[in-house]
Motif scaffolding. Structure first.
Motif, PDB file in Angstrom:
ATOM      1  N   LEU A 429       0.813  -1.217   0.000  1.00  0.00           N
ATOM      2  CA  LEU A 429       0.000   0.000   0.000  1.00  0.00           C
ATOM      3  C   LEU A 429       0.843   1.261   0.000  1.00  0.00           C
ATOM      4  O   LEU A 429       0.320   2.367   0.129  1.00  0.00           O
ATOM      5  N   GLY A 430       2.156   1.114  -0.138  1.00  0.00           N
ATOM      6  CA  GLY A 430       3.019   2.269  -0.344  1.00  0.00           C
ATOM      7  C   GLY A 430       3.426   3.005   0.903  1.00  0.00           C
ATOM      8  O   GLY A 430       3.997   4.100   0.801  1.00  0.00           O
ATOM      9  N   ALA A 431       3.194   2.458   2.090  1.00  0.00           N
ATOM     10  CA  ALA A 431       3.533   3.178   3.317  1.00  0.00           C
ATOM     11  C   ALA A 431       5.027   3.174   3.604  1.00  0.00           C
ATOM     12  O   ALA A 431       5.503   3.992   4.380  1.00  0.00           O
ATOM     13  N   THR A 432       5.778   2.269   2.990  1.00  0.00           N
ATOM     14  CA  THR A 432       7.217   2.198   3.248  1.00  0.00           C
ATOM     15  C   THR A 432       8.021   3.026   2.271  1.00  0.00           C
ATOM     16  O   THR A 432       9.229   3.173   2.434  1.00  0.00           O
ATOM     17  N   GLY A 433       7.365   3.579   1.258  1.00  0.00           N
ATOM     18  CA  GLY A 433       8.069   4.418   0.301  1.00  0.00           C
ATOM     19  C   GLY A 433       8.946   3.663  -0.672  1.00  0.00           C
ATOM     20  O   GLY A 433       9.784   4.260  -1.350  1.00  0.00           O
ATOM     21  N   THR A 434       8.798   2.343  -0.779  1.00  0.00           N
ATOM     22  CA  THR A 434       9.604   1.555  -1.708  1.00  0.00           C
ATOM     23  C   THR A 434       8.899   1.458  -3.061  1.00  0.00           C
ATOM     24  O   THR A 434       7.787   1.921  -3.240  1.00  0.00           O
ATOM     25  N   SER A 435       9.596   0.854  -4.003  1.00  0.00           N
ATOM     26  CA  SER A 435       9.041   0.693  -5.356  1.00  0.00           C
ATOM     27  C   SER A 435       8.201  -0.568  -5.481  1.00  0.00           C
ATOM     28  O   SER A 435       7.830  -0.939  -6.594  1.00  0.00           O
ATOM     29  N   GLU A 436       7.897  -1.250  -4.372  1.00  0.00           N
ATOM     30  CA  GLU A 436       7.145  -2.499  -4.405  1.00  0.00           C
ATOM     31  C   GLU A 436       5.663  -2.297  -4.124  1.00  0.00           C
ATOM     32  O   GLU A 436       4.949  -3.238  -3.799  1.00  0.00           O
ATOM     33  N   GLU A 437       5.176  -1.073  -4.283  1.00  0.00           N
ATOM     34  CA  GLU A 437       3.760  -0.809  -4.041  1.00  0.00           C
ATOM     35  C   GLU A 437       2.913  -1.495  -5.110  1.00  0.00           C
ATOM     36  O   GLU A 437       3.207  -1.427  -6.304  1.00  0.00           O
ATOM     37  N   ALA A 438       1.852  -2.144  -4.682  1.00  0.00           N
ATOM     38  CA  ALA A 438       0.925  -2.828  -5.588  1.00  0.00           C
ATOM     39  C   ALA A 438      -0.335  -3.173  -4.814  1.00  0.00           C
ATOM     40  O   ALA A 438      -0.290  -4.035  -3.933  1.00  0.00           O
ATOM     41  N   PRO A 439      -1.456  -2.531  -5.101  1.00  0.00           N
ATOM     42  CA  PRO A 439      -2.680  -2.774  -4.315  1.00  0.00           C
ATOM     43  C   PRO A 439      -3.374  -4.075  -4.691  1.00  0.00           C
ATOM     44  O   PRO A 439      -4.490  -4.086  -5.214  1.00  0.00           O
ATOM     45  N   VAL A 440      -2.727  -5.203  -4.419  1.00  0.00           N
ATOM     46  CA  VAL A 440      -3.296  -6.508  -4.741  1.00  0.00           C
ATOM     47  C   VAL A 440      -4.565  -6.750  -3.933  1.00  0.00           C
ATOM     48  O   VAL A 440      -5.545  -7.311  -4.445  1.00  0.00           O
ATOM     49  N   PHE A 441      -4.565  -6.325  -2.684  1.00  0.00           N
ATOM     50  CA  PHE A 441      -5.748  -6.525  -1.845  1.00  0.00           C
ATOM     51  C   PHE A 441      -6.932  -5.720  -2.369  1.00  0.00           C
ATOM     52  O   PHE A 441      -8.079  -6.183  -2.333  1.00  0.00           O
ATOM     53  N   LEU A 442      -6.695  -4.519  -2.875  1.00  0.00           N
ATOM     54  CA  LEU A 442      -7.780  -3.719  -3.450  1.00  0.00           C
ATOM     55  C   LEU A 442      -8.298  -4.351  -4.739  1.00  0.00           C
ATOM     56  O   LEU A 442      -9.493  -4.259  -5.040  1.00  0.00           O
ATOM     57  N   LEU A 443      -7.412  -4.995  -5.490  1.00  0.00           N
ATOM     58  CA  LEU A 443      -7.854  -5.736  -6.671  1.00  0.00           C
ATOM     59  C   LEU A 443      -8.777  -6.880  -6.260  1.00  0.00           C
ATOM     60  O   LEU A 443      -9.793  -7.148  -6.913  1.00  0.00           O
ATOM     61  N   PHE A 444      -8.445  -7.545  -5.167  1.00  0.00           N
ATOM     62  CA  PHE A 444      -9.301  -8.611  -4.651  1.00  0.00           C
ATOM     63  C   PHE A 444     -10.674  -8.080  -4.259  1.00  0.00           C
ATOM     64  O   PHE A 444     -11.701  -8.693  -4.578  1.00  0.00           O
ATOM     65  N   LEU A 445     -10.727  -6.946  -3.581  1.00  0.00           N
ATOM     66  CA  LEU A 445     -12.014  -6.376  -3.183  1.00  0.00           C
ATOM     67  C   LEU A 445     -12.859  -6.025  -4.401  1.00  0.00           C
ATOM     68  O   LEU A 445     -14.091  -6.177  -4.377  1.00  0.00           O
ATOM     69  N   ASP A 446     -12.233  -5.558  -5.463  1.00  0.00           N
ATOM     70  CA  ASP A 446     -12.981  -5.278  -6.689  1.00  0.00           C
ATOM     71  C   ASP A 446     -13.527  -6.571  -7.283  1.00  0.00           C
ATOM     72  O   ASP A 446     -14.661  -6.616  -7.781  1.00  0.00           O
ATOM     73  N   CYS A 447     -12.753  -7.644  -7.248  1.00  0.00           N
ATOM     74  CA  CYS A 447     -13.251  -8.940  -7.726  1.00  0.00           C
ATOM     75  C   CYS A 447     -14.459  -9.389  -6.907  1.00  0.00           C
ATOM     76  O   CYS A 447     -15.437  -9.918  -7.459  1.00  0.00           O
ATOM     77  N   VAL A 448     -14.411  -9.170  -5.597  1.00  0.00           N
ATOM     78  CA  VAL A 448     -15.549  -9.539  -4.751  1.00  0.00           C
ATOM     79  C   VAL A 448     -16.766  -8.695  -5.109  1.00  0.00           C
ATOM     80  O   VAL A 448     -17.897  -9.194  -5.139  1.00  0.00           O
ATOM     81  N   ILE A 639     -17.922  -7.528 -16.718  1.00  0.00           N
ATOM     82  CA  ILE A 639     -17.065  -6.887 -15.724  1.00  0.00           C
ATOM     83  C   ILE A 639     -17.267  -5.387 -15.845  1.00  0.00           C
ATOM     84  O   ILE A 639     -17.062  -4.805 -16.902  1.00  0.00           O
ATOM     85  N   ARG A 640     -17.677  -4.768 -14.731  1.00  0.00           N
ATOM     86  CA  ARG A 640     -18.044  -3.351 -14.756  1.00  0.00           C
ATOM     87  C   ARG A 640     -17.152  -2.536 -13.821  1.00  0.00           C
ATOM     88  O   ARG A 640     -16.447  -3.087 -12.983  1.00  0.00           O
ATOM     89  N   LEU A 641     -17.232  -1.224 -13.980  1.00  0.00           N
ATOM     90  CA  LEU A 641     -16.476  -0.317 -13.130  1.00  0.00           C
ATOM     91  C   LEU A 641     -17.208  -0.125 -11.806  1.00  0.00           C
ATOM     92  O   LEU A 641     -18.428   0.084 -11.781  1.00  0.00           O
ATOM     93  N   TRP A 642     -16.475  -0.185 -10.721  1.00  0.00           N
ATOM     94  CA  TRP A 642     -17.027   0.035  -9.396  1.00  0.00           C
ATOM     95  C   TRP A 642     -17.216   1.533  -9.206  1.00  0.00           C
ATOM     96  O   TRP A 642     -16.413   2.216  -8.586  1.00  0.00           O
ATOM     97  N   ARG A 643     -18.312   2.049  -9.704  1.00  0.00           N
ATOM     98  CA  ARG A 643     -18.527   3.489  -9.753  1.00  0.00           C
ATOM     99  C   ARG A 643     -18.618   4.125  -8.374  1.00  0.00           C
ATOM    100  O   ARG A 643     -18.081   5.200  -8.141  1.00  0.00           O
ATOM    101  N   ARG A 644     -19.306   3.463  -7.460  1.00  0.00           N
ATOM    102  CA  ARG A 644     -19.491   4.063  -6.142  1.00  0.00           C
ATOM    103  C   ARG A 644     -18.166   4.213  -5.400  1.00  0.00           C
ATOM    104  O   ARG A 644     -18.032   5.060  -4.519  1.00  0.00           O
TER     105      ARG A 644
END
Length: 702
Positions: A429-448, A639-644
């Motif tokens: 989630l980018g809190a460490t300031g490294t280049s390894e940021e990737a919101p995989v968990f947010l991608l999962f929530l969108d799949c749900v 597959i649609r955009l999570w507008r809300r």
């Protein structure tokens, strides 16, 4: 605000304050930073400061303002602290029981962009920037797609507007340099202490794991304590499930041959008999002996003759791809996006975010079919075992297990497959300031969310619960998403003891009584949401017939058939390929680093495994889908955009999304019917019924 602009619990009618806010003269920002704000004259603000501050939180600056972008606009006060930016509406007081507001608080780590506006000038402020004018308006863009837009009084001549803006700039710079906030303690939140039981099992004790194992009916598995002191792997939980026949000494040696010590372990036991496992990639620099190879094979087979190794990363994006797609999506959804309206949908597809959702759902569907079509061991293998293994395992359980679709079950699923399993939330989630940021968990929530749209009656939780969880990853008030590993989380909470916990089913004393975790978890929703909002976590369209106890017997079902003896398969790119052996070391220690390199990649199948297994009469005949199995659509507009979620910064795009409950839907239906009466040409009642009969329209749409 994430509730879509309705159902506010405070009074938004204009009120005359008993005394005007004092306007102090211009001050240097340095005099404001690090010191407490002078005593305000506003009684409402005084109440906020008395009851709303968190432990260690300091007020840096404040200014009266008007929150824009809402209907109606809200007068109030903008406050900056060393932890967050708060907007306090006039006439609304913050509760001591809910020190954080989901509507009006932006934590500093959540701020993605800060802009100051004065006349025709619009400047983006970065940490360390200097503002050369007094702003008439500031815009705080959240990384969670929210927008806080506040206009100031006096037409750009309000000195406090300059002070609060620069305080936000310096607070962001300070928060990016240090990450000292360690969560809210129970004593400060007014909760109980040692007698308190968390709302969701945190899986920090052996008792929790044993209870979950019994709930799944995994009789051939046991809870291993080999990692109780985190000397096998710091990214694994203290306890996990291994086959009964494996000794802890064998587990310790076998796990040493996997990346980061993340060896094969049970993720979920299917009621029909199959087992879903996950593990890291083989550490090919090691040199296992025959006993270690035997132990690894025993754990992978899990007592089954049919074993399928799934290359998790085949057909799925890498973490860097997910991060790039999310950045493009966030830029596209900004209110001032430069993309023309007629090209917006093509730009959305160009972000590839929806493509990645399709890939994840298709892969999860394939693995679900592998689990249900035969009694077998299905092993998810990813090199790090901390990103997409958790995503796929969670989606598979949502597709197969109705208990995972309940509100309690889904929270337990996230706690087990993401938090306890060691997903690196802080880094991703980018809190460490490294280049390894990737919101995989947010991608999962969108799949749900996509599953919730396609199967609305199958899920007990609502879209608003997913939004609350989506926003909680940016609120560092708990340790749930504040650390990368269970070891870091436990060390921060001070739960580790110098002795080993021992648990037996007949022991009346719980191990939790010996080690009290005084930190709140993200599942303590009362910390940020009021009762009315929490009630909206429940899906009003959930069908009680889909409850876990109403559909699935806890014994092998007739639709699952045994596999052939000693069959080992590699599932890669939508196809099953037979393997000669289960472990790669029998040929060459350097042959493999990841399972996808075992054999030459087969051609990509034109249809998913779900289509092959369930859709071909020559293979299954007229065999129906197993009860409880969901096979989602993932083609084109399915597959649609999570507008809300993603268009919260665009109030005009939220039209038609404001119905929160059944009563809200009835209100919107009444409004639409009134509009139809006004705009429909005058026709006879008979013709009107023939043309506008909703039953006819529904039958045609089916």
């Amino acid at each position: 605000m994430w509730w879509g602009g309705r159902g506010q619990s405070f009074n938004i009618a204009p009120q005359k304050e008993e005394s005007q806010m004092g306007h102090s003269g211009p001050k240097s920002v340095q005099s404001v930073w690090g010191s407490r704000m002078p005593e305000p004259k506003s009684r409402q603000l005084s109440s906020c400061l008395a009851s709303g501050c968190l432990p260690g939180e300091q007020i840096l600056a404040w200014a009266p303002g008007l929150r824009k972008g809402l209907e109606p606009e809200l007068p109030g006060t903008l406050i900056c602290t060393n932890f967050r930016v708060m907007f306090q509406p006039r006439g609304w007081e913050r509760s001591q029981d809910t020190p954080l507001s989901s509507d009006y608080d932006f934590t500093l780590v959540n701020i993605g962009r800060l802009e100051a506006v004065s006349g025709l000038s619009r400047v983006q402020l970065h940490p360390g920037s200097q503002l050369k004018f007094i702003p008439e308006e500031i815009l705080v863009h959240g990384r969670d797609f929210r927008l806080l837009r506040v206009g100031f009084e006096a037409g750009g001549l309000e000195p406090q507007a300059f002070q609060v803006t620069m305080a936000i700039v310096q607070a962001r710079a300070q928060s990016s340099q240090t990450h000292l906030y360690g969560g809210i303690t129970l004593s400060k939140a007014g909760q109980g202490s040692s007698s308190r039981k968390p709302p969701i099992p945190l899986l920090e004790t052996l008792e929790d794991w044993e209870t979950e194992r019994k709930k799944q009916g995994a009789r051939c598995w046991r809870v291993s304590t080999v990692n109780e002191r985190f000397d096998v792997s710091t990214s694994l939980p203290r306890y996990f499930w291994v086959p009964n026949r494996i000794l802890d000494s064998e587990v310790r040696r076998a796990f040493g041959h996997f990346h980061q010590g993340r060896g094969p372990r049970l993720s979920w036991h299917h009621p029909g008999g199959s087992d879903l496992l996950r593990c890291g990639g083989f550490y090919t620099a090691s040199d296992p002996n025959k006993e270690d190879i035997r132990a690894v094979e025993t754990m992978l087979q899990a007592g089954h003759a049919d074993v399928v190794l799934v290359d998790t990363m085949d057909e799925l994006p890498g973490p860097a791809d997910v991060q790039l797609a999310h950045l493009k999506l966030r830029a596209l959804c900004l209110p001032d996006s430069s993309v023309a309206e007629d090209k917006w949908l093509s730009a959305l597809e160009g972000t590839r975010w929806l493509d990645y959702i399709r890939s994840c759902l298709r892969k999860a569907s394939d693995v679900s079919v592998l689990v249900t079509s035969r009694v077998r061991s299905v092993v998810l293998q990813e090199r790090g075992d901390r990103d997409f293994n958790g995503l796929l395992s969670s989606l598979v359980q949502l597709l197969l297990a109705p208990e995972a679709r309940t509100l309690f079950g889904f929270q337990s699923l996230v706690q087990r497959e993401w938090v306890a399993a060691g997903h690196p939330f802080l880094t991703r989630l980018g809190a460490t300031g490294t280049s390894e940021e990737a919101p995989v968990f947010l991608l999962f929530l969108d799949c749900v969310w996509q599953l919730l749209q396609q199967f609305p009656a199958e899920f007990e939780f609502s879209e608003f619960f997913l939004l609350a969880l989506h926003d909680s990853v940016r609120v560092p008030d708990t340790l749930t998403f504040l650390r990368n590993t269970p070891w870091e989380r436990g060390k921060q909470s001070g739960q580790f003891n110098s002795y080993t916990q021992v648990y037996t089913p007949g022991n009346s004393q719980s191990p939790a009584e010996n080690s009290v975790n005084l930190q709140l978890s993200v599942w303590d929703w009362e910390l940020r949401y009021n009762n009315e909002q929490i009630l909206r976590f429940h899906n009003p369209g959930y069908n009680p017939e889909h409850r876990p106890d109403s559909w699935f017997p806890r014994q092998p079902s007739s639709f699952i058939v045994p596999g052939p003896p000693s069959s080992v398969w590699l599932f890669s790119r939508g196809a099953l390929t037979p393997l000669n052996q289960l472990c790669p070391w029998r040929d060459s220690p350097s042959l493999l680093a990841v399972s996808s390199r075992w054999l030459p990649r087969p051609a990509i199948s034109s249809e998913s495994l779900a289509d092959q297994e369930w859709g071909l009469p020559s293979h299954w005949g007229a065999c129906p889908l197993p009860p409880g199995l969901l096979l989602p659509g993932y083609v084109g507009p399915q597959i649609r955009l999570w507008r809300r979620c993603y268009l919260r910064g665009r109030p005009e795009a939220q039209m038609g999304l404001s119905a929160l409950t059944v009563s809200g839907l009835q209100d919107e239906l009444s409004c639409l019917q009134e509009l139809l009466r006004k705009w429909t040409p005058r026709v006879s009642p008979e013709d009107h019924c023939k043309k506008r009969d909703p039953h006819t329209i529904l039958s045609q749409s089916r």
